[in-house]
Design a protein around this motif. Structure first.
Motif, PDB file in Angstrom:
ATOM      1  N   SER A  67      31.156  59.978  25.966  1.00 36.68           N
ATOM      2  CA  SER A  67      30.095  59.467  25.091  1.00 36.68           C
ATOM      3  C   SER A  67      28.854  59.089  25.892  1.00 36.68           C
ATOM      4  O   SER A  67      27.725  59.333  25.461  1.00 36.68           O
ATOM      5  CB  SER A  67      30.590  58.259  24.297  1.00 36.68           C
ATOM      6  N   ILE A  68      29.056  58.503  27.056  1.00 34.15           N
ATOM      7  CA  ILE A  68      27.936  58.150  27.932  1.00 34.15           C
ATOM      8  C   ILE A  68      27.210  59.415  28.383  1.00 34.15           C
ATOM      9  O   ILE A  68      25.969  59.488  28.368  1.00 34.15           O
ATOM     10  CB  ILE A  68      28.426  57.341  29.146  1.00 34.15           C
ATOM     11  N   LYS A  69      27.959  60.415  28.772  1.00 29.67           N
ATOM     12  CA  LYS A  69      27.372  61.684  29.217  1.00 29.67           C
ATOM     13  C   LYS A  69      26.568  62.335  28.088  1.00 29.67           C
ATOM     14  O   LYS A  69      25.455  62.829  28.303  1.00 29.67           O
ATOM     15  CB  LYS A  69      28.476  62.609  29.707  1.00 29.67           C
ATOM     16  N   ALA A  70      27.108  62.319  26.880  1.00 27.82           N
ATOM     17  CA  ALA A  70      26.403  62.892  25.736  1.00 27.82           C
ATOM     18  C   ALA A  70      25.114  62.131  25.446  1.00 27.82           C
ATOM     19  O   ALA A  70      24.074  62.737  25.144  1.00 27.82           O
ATOM     20  CB  ALA A  70      27.316  62.902  24.505  1.00 27.82           C
ATOM     21  N   TRP A  71      25.146  60.812  25.558  1.00 30.65           N
ATOM     22  CA  TRP A  71      23.946  60.005  25.331  1.00 30.65           C
ATOM     23  C   TRP A  71      22.888  60.311  26.374  1.00 30.65           C
ATOM     24  O   TRP A  71      21.717  60.481  26.057  1.00 30.65           O
ATOM     25  CB  TRP A  71      24.308  58.527  25.323  1.00 30.65           C
ATOM     26  N   LYS A  72      23.273  60.429  27.620  1.00 31.39           N
ATOM     27  CA  LYS A  72      22.320  60.756  28.686  1.00 31.39           C
ATOM     28  C   LYS A  72      21.636  62.100  28.419  1.00 31.39           C
ATOM     29  O   LYS A  72      20.464  62.266  28.711  1.00 31.39           O
ATOM     30  CB  LYS A  72      23.020  60.779  30.043  1.00 31.39           C
ATOM     31  N   ALA A  73      22.360  63.047  27.820  1.00 29.93           N
ATOM     32  CA  ALA A  73      21.842  64.388  27.576  1.00 29.93           C
ATOM     33  C   ALA A  73      21.129  64.538  26.232  1.00 29.93           C
ATOM     34  O   ALA A  73      20.552  65.593  25.957  1.00 29.93           O
ATOM     35  CB  ALA A  73      22.980  65.398  27.665  1.00 29.93           C
ATOM     36  N   HIS A  74      21.148  63.518  25.379  1.00 30.35           N
ATOM     37  CA  HIS A  74      20.512  63.595  24.064  1.00 30.35           C
ATOM     38  C   HIS A  74      19.013  63.884  24.236  1.00 30.35           C
ATOM     39  O   HIS A  74      18.336  63.265  25.066  1.00 30.35           O
ATOM     40  CB  HIS A  74      20.727  62.279  23.320  1.00 30.35           C
ATOM     41  N   ALA A  75      18.479  64.801  23.440  1.00 29.27           N
ATOM     42  CA  ALA A  75      17.099  65.264  23.610  1.00 29.27           C
ATOM     43  C   ALA A  75      16.069  64.131  23.537  1.00 29.27           C
ATOM     44  O   ALA A  75      15.175  64.049  24.400  1.00 29.27           O
ATOM     45  CB  ALA A  75      16.778  66.334  22.560  1.00 29.27           C
ATOM     46  N   GLU A  76      16.156  63.262  22.551  1.00 30.62           N
ATOM     47  CA  GLU A  76      15.189  62.159  22.449  1.00 30.62           C
ATOM     48  C   GLU A  76      15.345  61.184  23.610  1.00 30.62           C
ATOM     49  O   GLU A  76      14.358  60.646  24.112  1.00 30.62           O
ATOM     50  CB  GLU A  76      15.356  61.410  21.122  1.00 30.62           C
ATOM     51  N   HIS A  77      16.568  60.939  24.025  1.00 35.65           N
ATOM     52  CA  HIS A  77      16.808  60.043  25.151  1.00 35.65           C
ATOM     53  C   HIS A  77      16.252  60.654  26.436  1.00 35.65           C
ATOM     54  O   HIS A  77      15.683  59.955  27.272  1.00 35.65           O
ATOM     55  CB  HIS A  77      18.303  59.735  25.275  1.00 35.65           C
ATOM     56  N   LYS A  78      16.386  61.959  26.594  1.00 35.85           N
ATOM     57  CA  LYS A  78      15.835  62.637  27.771  1.00 35.85           C
ATOM     58  C   LYS A  78      14.309  62.490  27.820  1.00 35.85           C
ATOM     59  O   LYS A  78      13.735  62.309  28.891  1.00 35.85           O
ATOM     60  CB  LYS A  78      16.243  64.102  27.808  1.00 35.85           C
ATOM     61  N   GLU A  79      13.662  62.548  26.676  1.00 36.06           N
ATOM     62  CA  GLU A  79      12.202  62.344  26.632  1.00 36.06           C
ATOM     63  C   GLU A  79      11.850  60.914  27.026  1.00 36.06           C
ATOM     64  O   GLU A  79      10.893  60.676  27.768  1.00 36.06           O
ATOM     65  CB  GLU A  79      11.657  62.683  25.240  1.00 36.06           C
ATOM     66  N   ALA A  80      12.612  59.950  26.562  1.00 31.80           N
ATOM     67  CA  ALA A  80      12.390  58.553  26.961  1.00 31.80           C
ATOM     68  C   ALA A  80      12.587  58.393  28.466  1.00 31.80           C
ATOM     69  O   ALA A  80      11.825  57.678  29.128  1.00 31.80           O
ATOM     70  CB  ALA A  80      13.325  57.620  26.190  1.00 31.80           C
ATOM     71  N   GLN A  81      13.605  59.046  29.010  1.00 35.24           N
ATOM     72  CA  GLN A  81      13.833  58.999  30.458  1.00 35.24           C
ATOM     73  C   GLN A  81      12.631  59.577  31.209  1.00 35.24           C
ATOM     74  O   GLN A  81      12.173  59.003  32.194  1.00 35.24           O
ATOM     75  CB  GLN A  81      15.091  59.791  30.820  1.00 35.24           C
ATOM     76  N   ARG A  82      12.125  60.701  30.737  1.00 39.49           N
ATOM     77  CA  ARG A  82      10.976  61.341  31.388  1.00 39.49           C
ATOM     78  C   ARG A  82       9.758  60.410  31.397  1.00 39.49           C
ATOM     79  O   ARG A  82       9.115  60.216  32.434  1.00 39.49           O
ATOM     80  CB  ARG A  82      10.624  62.651  30.668  1.00 39.49           C
ATOM     81  N   LEU A  83       9.458  59.813  30.257  1.00 38.94           N
ATOM     82  CA  LEU A  83       8.331  58.891  30.173  1.00 38.94           C
ATOM     83  C   LEU A  83       8.559  57.657  31.040  1.00 38.94           C
ATOM     84  O   LEU A  83       7.626  57.150  31.670  1.00 38.94           O
ATOM     85  CB  LEU A  83       8.077  58.498  28.722  1.00 38.94           C
ATOM     86  N   GLY A  84       9.805  57.172  31.068  1.00 37.70           N
ATOM     87  CA  GLY A  84      10.119  56.035  31.930  1.00 37.70           C
ATOM     88  C   GLY A  84       9.847  56.344  33.385  1.00 37.70           C
ATOM     89  O   GLY A  84       9.233  55.548  34.107  1.00 37.70           O
ATOM     90  N   HIS A  85      10.275  57.505  33.833  1.00 37.08           N
ATOM     91  CA  HIS A  85      10.058  57.922  35.225  1.00 37.08           C
ATOM     92  C   HIS A  85       8.574  58.061  35.519  1.00 37.08           C
ATOM     93  O   HIS A  85       8.113  57.665  36.595  1.00 37.08           O
ATOM     94  CB  HIS A  85      10.730  59.262  35.498  1.00 37.08           C
ATOM     95  N   GLN A  86       7.816  58.616  34.576  1.00 38.28           N
ATOM     96  CA  GLN A  86       6.406  58.902  34.798  1.00 38.28           C
ATOM     97  C   GLN A  86       5.498  57.688  34.697  1.00 38.28           C
ATOM     98  O   GLN A  86       4.515  57.607  35.422  1.00 38.28           O
ATOM     99  CB  GLN A  86       5.912  59.959  33.811  1.00 38.28           C
ATOM    100  N   GLN A  87       5.821  56.761  33.756  1.00 35.72           N
ATOM    101  CA  GLN A  87       4.824  55.719  33.528  1.00 35.72           C
ATOM    102  C   GLN A  87       5.341  54.294  33.359  1.00 35.72           C
ATOM    103  O   GLN A  87       4.606  53.364  33.653  1.00 35.72           O
ATOM    104  CB  GLN A  87       3.930  56.087  32.337  1.00 35.72           C
ATOM    105  N   TRP A  88       6.561  54.080  32.880  1.00 34.07           N
ATOM    106  CA  TRP A  88       6.954  52.723  32.527  1.00 34.07           C
ATOM    107  C   TRP A  88       7.699  51.967  33.608  1.00 34.07           C
ATOM    108  O   TRP A  88       7.715  50.734  33.584  1.00 34.07           O
ATOM    109  CB  TRP A  88       7.805  52.742  31.262  1.00 34.07           C
ATOM    110  N   TYR A  89       8.346  52.645  34.540  1.00 33.34           N
ATOM    111  CA  TYR A  89       9.187  51.957  35.518  1.00 33.34           C
ATOM    112  C   TYR A  89       8.716  52.186  36.945  1.00 33.34           C
ATOM    113  O   TYR A  89       8.532  53.318  37.364  1.00 33.34           O
ATOM    114  CB  TYR A  89      10.657  52.410  35.396  1.00 33.34           C
ATOM    115  N   GLN A  90       8.545  51.078  37.672  1.00 32.38           N
ATOM    116  CA  GLN A  90       8.311  51.152  39.122  1.00 32.38           C
ATOM    117  C   GLN A  90       9.605  51.508  39.828  1.00 32.38           C
ATOM    118  O   GLN A  90       9.623  52.333  40.720  1.00 32.38           O
ATOM    119  CB  GLN A  90       7.854  49.790  39.662  1.00 32.38           C
ATOM    120  N   HIS A  91      10.661  50.817  39.424  1.00 31.80           N
ATOM    121  CA  HIS A  91      11.999  51.015  39.991  1.00 31.80           C
ATOM    122  C   HIS A  91      13.015  50.862  38.866  1.00 31.80           C
ATOM    123  O   HIS A  91      12.807  50.087  37.941  1.00 31.80           O
ATOM    124  CB  HIS A  91      12.326  49.963  41.064  1.00 31.80           C
ATOM    125  N   PHE A  92      14.124  51.582  38.988  1.00 27.91           N
ATOM    126  CA  PHE A  92      15.227  51.370  38.067  1.00 27.91           C
ATOM    127  C   PHE A  92      16.522  51.814  38.735  1.00 27.91           C
ATOM    128  O   PHE A  92      16.517  52.570  39.705  1.00 27.91           O
ATOM    129  CB  PHE A  92      15.030  52.104  36.733  1.00 27.91           C
TER     130      PHE A  92
END
Length: 105
Positions: A67-92
């Motif tokens: 279930s965790i793996k599926a959530w990580k791969a979810h399309a909307e979640h992947k977009e949130a991850q991309r935006l987080g990497h690009q603009q919202w998070y200094q470190h995570f």
């Protein structure tokens, strides 16, 4: 949503997401709210807890690793991850742990 998640008897899994934000706010709150709404709809999702100060910590609880793996791969979640990497998070950091025991009042 309760401040402390109600979880079943262990074992289950915790995904611990720890972050330090940038100063960019554009769209963050809406995306964070959407991710919680979407996570709640996913198979295996059990609950979530979140707190933010200088460091943010969000813990989501899941019934199994698939279930965790599926959530990580979810399309909307992947977009949130991309935006987080690009603009919202200094470190995570993301940590996945098996919960073998829990207790409280």
């Amino acid at each position: 949503m309760a401040l402390i998640a109600t979880t079943p008897e262990p074992p289950y899994y915790a995904v611990i997401f720890t972050s330090v934000r940038t100063g960019i706010e554009d769209g963050y709150d809406d995306m964070a709210e959407r991710m919680v709404e979407l996570a709640m709809q996913q198979p295996g999702f059990l609950g979530v807890e979140s707190a933010r100060n200088e460091v943010g910590v969000t813990v989501s609880y899941w019934s199994d690793l698939a279930s965790i793996k599926a959530w990580k791969a979810h399309a909307e979640h992947k977009e949130a991850q991309r935006l987080g990497h690009q603009q919202w998070y200094q470190h995570f950091k993301t940590r996945i742990a098996k919960v073998e025991r829990d207790y409280g009042i």
